[in-house]
Scaffold this motif. Structure first.
Motif, PDB file in Angstrom:
ATOM      1  N   ASP A  52       0.835  -1.200   0.000  1.00  0.00           N
ATOM      2  CA  ASP A  52       0.000   0.000   0.000  1.00  0.00           C
ATOM      3  C   ASP A  52       0.869   1.248   0.000  1.00  0.00           C
ATOM      4  OD1 ASP A  52      -2.417  -1.502   0.236  1.00  0.00           O
ATOM      5  OD2 ASP A  52      -1.983  -1.762   2.376  1.00  0.00           O
ATOM      6  N   MET A  53       2.089   1.102   0.536  1.00  0.00           N
ATOM      7  CA  MET A  53       3.040   2.198   0.597  1.00  0.00           C
ATOM      8  C   MET A  53       4.439   1.621   0.456  1.00  0.00           C
ATOM      9  SD  MET A  53       3.647   5.519   1.149  1.00  0.00           S
ATOM     10  CE  MET A  53       2.152   6.132   1.894  1.00  0.00           C
ATOM     11  N   ALA A  54       5.236   2.217  -0.416  1.00  0.00           N
ATOM     12  CA  ALA A  54       6.637   1.838  -0.574  1.00  0.00           C
ATOM     13  C   ALA A  54       7.478   3.081  -0.291  1.00  0.00           C
ATOM     14  CB  ALA A  54       6.904   1.338  -1.988  1.00  0.00           C
ATOM     15  N   VAL A  55       8.541   2.894   0.496  1.00  0.00           N
ATOM     16  CA  VAL A  55       9.381   4.017   0.901  1.00  0.00           C
ATOM     17  C   VAL A  55      10.849   3.628   0.722  1.00  0.00           C
ATOM     18  CG1 VAL A  55       9.970   5.587   2.796  1.00  0.00           C
ATOM     19  CG2 VAL A  55       7.643   4.670   2.614  1.00  0.00           C
ATOM     20  N   ILE A  56      11.642   4.573   0.239  1.00  0.00           N
ATOM     21  CA  ILE A  56      13.086   4.393   0.162  1.00  0.00           C
ATOM     22  C   ILE A  56      13.721   5.368   1.146  1.00  0.00           C
ATOM     23  CG2 ILE A  56      15.158   4.537  -1.280  1.00  0.00           C
ATOM     24  CD1 ILE A  56      13.286   2.267  -2.095  1.00  0.00           C
ATOM     25  N   LEU A  57      14.524   4.814   2.063  1.00  0.00           N
ATOM     26  CA  LEU A  57      15.258   5.603   3.043  1.00  0.00           C
ATOM     27  C   LEU A  57      16.734   5.598   2.677  1.00  0.00           C
ATOM     28  CD1 LEU A  57      13.761   4.029   6.308  1.00  0.00           C
ATOM     29  CD2 LEU A  57      12.929   6.036   5.060  1.00  0.00           C
ATOM     30  N   SER A  58      17.455   6.641   3.055  1.00  0.00           N
ATOM     31  CA  SER A  58      18.905   6.653   2.877  1.00  0.00           C
ATOM     32  C   SER A  58      19.566   6.876   4.235  1.00  0.00           C
ATOM     33  CB  SER A  58      19.333   7.748   1.903  1.00  0.00           C
ATOM     34  OG  SER A  58      19.100   9.027   2.463  1.00  0.00           O
ATOM     35  N   PHE A  59      20.739   6.282   4.388  1.00  0.00           N
ATOM     36  CA  PHE A  59      21.574   6.437   5.573  1.00  0.00           C
ATOM     37  C   PHE A  59      23.024   6.588   5.092  1.00  0.00           C
ATOM     38  CE2 PHE A  59      17.929   4.052   7.103  1.00  0.00           C
ATOM     39  CZ  PHE A  59      17.630   4.681   8.311  1.00  0.00           C
ATOM     40  N   PRO A  60      23.860   7.227   5.886  1.00  0.00           N
ATOM     41  CA  PRO A  60      25.261   7.367   5.477  1.00  0.00           C
ATOM     42  C   PRO A  60      25.964   6.029   5.265  1.00  0.00           C
ATOM     43  CG  PRO A  60      24.783   8.870   7.276  1.00  0.00           C
ATOM     44  CD  PRO A  60      23.572   7.979   7.111  1.00  0.00           C
ATOM     45  N   ASP A  61      25.623   5.029   6.102  1.00  0.00           N
ATOM     46  CA  ASP A  61      26.243   3.709   5.999  1.00  0.00           C
ATOM     47  C   ASP A  61      25.406   2.707   6.796  1.00  0.00           C
ATOM     48  OD1 ASP A  61      26.978   4.070   8.751  1.00  0.00           O
ATOM     49  OD2 ASP A  61      28.805   5.072   8.108  1.00  0.00           O
ATOM     50  N   LYS A  62      25.812   1.459   6.736  1.00  0.00           N
ATOM     51  CA  LYS A  62      25.075   0.388   7.404  1.00  0.00           C
ATOM     52  C   LYS A  62      25.001   0.610   8.914  1.00  0.00           C
ATOM     53  CE  LYS A  62      24.920  -4.664   7.750  1.00  0.00           C
ATOM     54  NZ  LYS A  62      25.531  -5.924   7.264  1.00  0.00           N
ATOM     55  N   GLU A  63      26.079   1.098   9.497  1.00  0.00           N
ATOM     56  CA  GLU A  63      26.117   1.308  10.941  1.00  0.00           C
ATOM     57  C   GLU A  63      25.055   2.313  11.381  1.00  0.00           C
ATOM     58  OE1 GLU A  63      28.890   1.147   8.951  1.00  0.00           O
ATOM     59  OE2 GLU A  63      29.361  -0.884   9.664  1.00  0.00           O
ATOM     60  N   HIS A  64      24.859   3.381  10.594  1.00  0.00           N
ATOM     61  CA  HIS A  64      23.827   4.375  10.927  1.00  0.00           C
ATOM     62  C   HIS A  64      22.430   3.764  10.825  1.00  0.00           C
ATOM     63  CE1 HIS A  64      27.073   7.312  10.567  1.00  0.00           C
ATOM     64  NE2 HIS A  64      26.268   8.171  11.189  1.00  0.00           N
ATOM     65  N   ALA A  65      22.209   2.941   9.797  1.00  0.00           N
ATOM     66  CA  ALA A  65      20.905   2.294   9.632  1.00  0.00           C
ATOM     67  C   ALA A  65      20.624   1.345  10.794  1.00  0.00           C
ATOM     68  CB  ALA A  65      20.849   1.534   8.304  1.00  0.00           C
ATOM     69  N   LEU A  66      21.622   0.580  11.198  1.00  0.00           N
ATOM     70  CA  LEU A  66      21.446  -0.343  12.316  1.00  0.00           C
ATOM     71  C   LEU A  66      21.246   0.415  13.631  1.00  0.00           C
ATOM     72  CD1 LEU A  66      24.085  -3.065  11.368  1.00  0.00           C
ATOM     73  CD2 LEU A  66      21.589  -3.203  11.143  1.00  0.00           C
ATOM     74  N   ALA A  67      21.937   1.541  13.783  1.00  0.00           N
ATOM     75  CA  ALA A  67      21.760   2.358  14.988  1.00  0.00           C
ATOM     76  C   ALA A  67      20.338   2.895  15.063  1.00  0.00           C
ATOM     77  CB  ALA A  67      22.774   3.497  15.011  1.00  0.00           C
ATOM     78  N   TRP A  68      19.767   3.268  13.912  1.00  0.00           N
ATOM     79  CA  TRP A  68      18.380   3.764  13.865  1.00  0.00           C
ATOM     80  C   TRP A  68      17.400   2.670  14.287  1.00  0.00           C
ATOM     81  CZ3 TRP A  68      14.902   1.962   9.931  1.00  0.00           C
ATOM     82  CH2 TRP A  68      13.637   2.550   9.973  1.00  0.00           C
ATOM     83  N   ILE A  69      17.513   1.497  13.703  1.00  0.00           N
ATOM     84  CA  ILE A  69      16.541   0.443  13.980  1.00  0.00           C
ATOM     85  C   ILE A  69      16.720  -0.132  15.389  1.00  0.00           C
ATOM     86  CG2 ILE A  69      17.759  -1.598  13.088  1.00  0.00           C
ATOM     87  CD1 ILE A  69      14.118  -0.717  12.293  1.00  0.00           C
ATOM     88  N   ASP A  70      17.938  -0.066  15.936  1.00  0.00           N
ATOM     89  CA  ASP A  70      18.222  -0.644  17.249  1.00  0.00           C
ATOM     90  C   ASP A  70      18.191   0.374  18.389  1.00  0.00           C
ATOM     91  OD1 ASP A  70      18.552  -3.178  16.133  1.00  0.00           O
ATOM     92  OD2 ASP A  70      20.710  -2.897  15.838  1.00  0.00           O
ATOM     93  N   ASP A  71      17.933   1.634  18.100  1.00  0.00           N
ATOM     94  CA  ASP A  71      17.970   2.691  19.112  1.00  0.00           C
ATOM     95  C   ASP A  71      16.853   2.494  20.139  1.00  0.00           C
ATOM     96  OD1 ASP A  71      17.811   5.071  20.601  1.00  0.00           O
ATOM     97  OD2 ASP A  71      18.335   6.318  18.879  1.00  0.00           O
ATOM     98  N   PRO A  72      17.187   2.226  21.408  1.00  0.00           N
ATOM     99  CA  PRO A  72      16.148   2.010  22.414  1.00  0.00           C
ATOM    100  C   PRO A  72      15.276   3.243  22.652  1.00  0.00           C
ATOM    101  CG  PRO A  72      18.338   1.989  23.414  1.00  0.00           C
ATOM    102  CD  PRO A  72      18.535   2.073  21.936  1.00  0.00           C
ATOM    103  N   GLU A  73      15.806   4.432  22.370  1.00  0.00           N
ATOM    104  CA  GLU A  73      15.017   5.653  22.531  1.00  0.00           C
ATOM    105  C   GLU A  73      13.941   5.778  21.447  1.00  0.00           C
ATOM    106  OE1 GLU A  73      17.558   9.060  22.795  1.00  0.00           O
ATOM    107  OE2 GLU A  73      18.624   8.276  24.539  1.00  0.00           O
ATOM    108  N   LEU A  74      14.060   4.994  20.377  1.00  0.00           N
ATOM    109  CA  LEU A  74      13.096   5.062  19.271  1.00  0.00           C
ATOM    110  C   LEU A  74      12.113   3.887  19.280  1.00  0.00           C
ATOM    111  CD1 LEU A  74      15.422   6.251  16.362  1.00  0.00           C
ATOM    112  CD2 LEU A  74      13.941   7.618  17.857  1.00  0.00           C
TER     113      LEU A  74
END
Length: 93
Positions: A52-74
């Motif tokens: 129903d919705m497709a989204v493309i996200l960008s991150f500087p690198d894999k570490e930033h993407a993993l930090a986003w998904i694993d951030d306990p504050e989020l």
């Protein structure tokens, strides 16, 4: 630069609206950004069900993407996205 594909089958538009209010800041915290979002993507090839919705996200690198998904504050922000329906986030690269 690395990208993530978000594939969403939506069932709760209220949760999606609440997520959208917080998603930009949550992404920016880890250098992420929305590059494109399509409420009605078009299949070019194949038979997979369209989201129903497709989204493309960008991150500087894999570490930033993993930090986003694993951030306990989020955790609460990610829960809003997950409550919106059947959602998959796939890191590309």
């Amino acid at each position: 630069m690395i990208y993530a594909y978000v594939h969403m089958h939506l069932t709760d538009m209220t949760a999606l609206a609440a997520y959208r209010e917080k998603a930009g800041a949550a992404l920016a915290k880890h250098g992420g950004a929305v590059l494109s979002a399509a409420p009605q993507p078009t299949a070019l090839e194949g038979k997979l069900p369209l989201p129903d919705m497709a989204v493309i996200l960008s991150f500087p690198d894999k570490e930033h993407a993993l930090a986003w998904i694993d951030d306990p504050e989020l955790t609460a922000v990610h829960a809003l996205r997950q409550a919106a329906g059947d959602v998959s986030v796939i890191l590309i690269g």
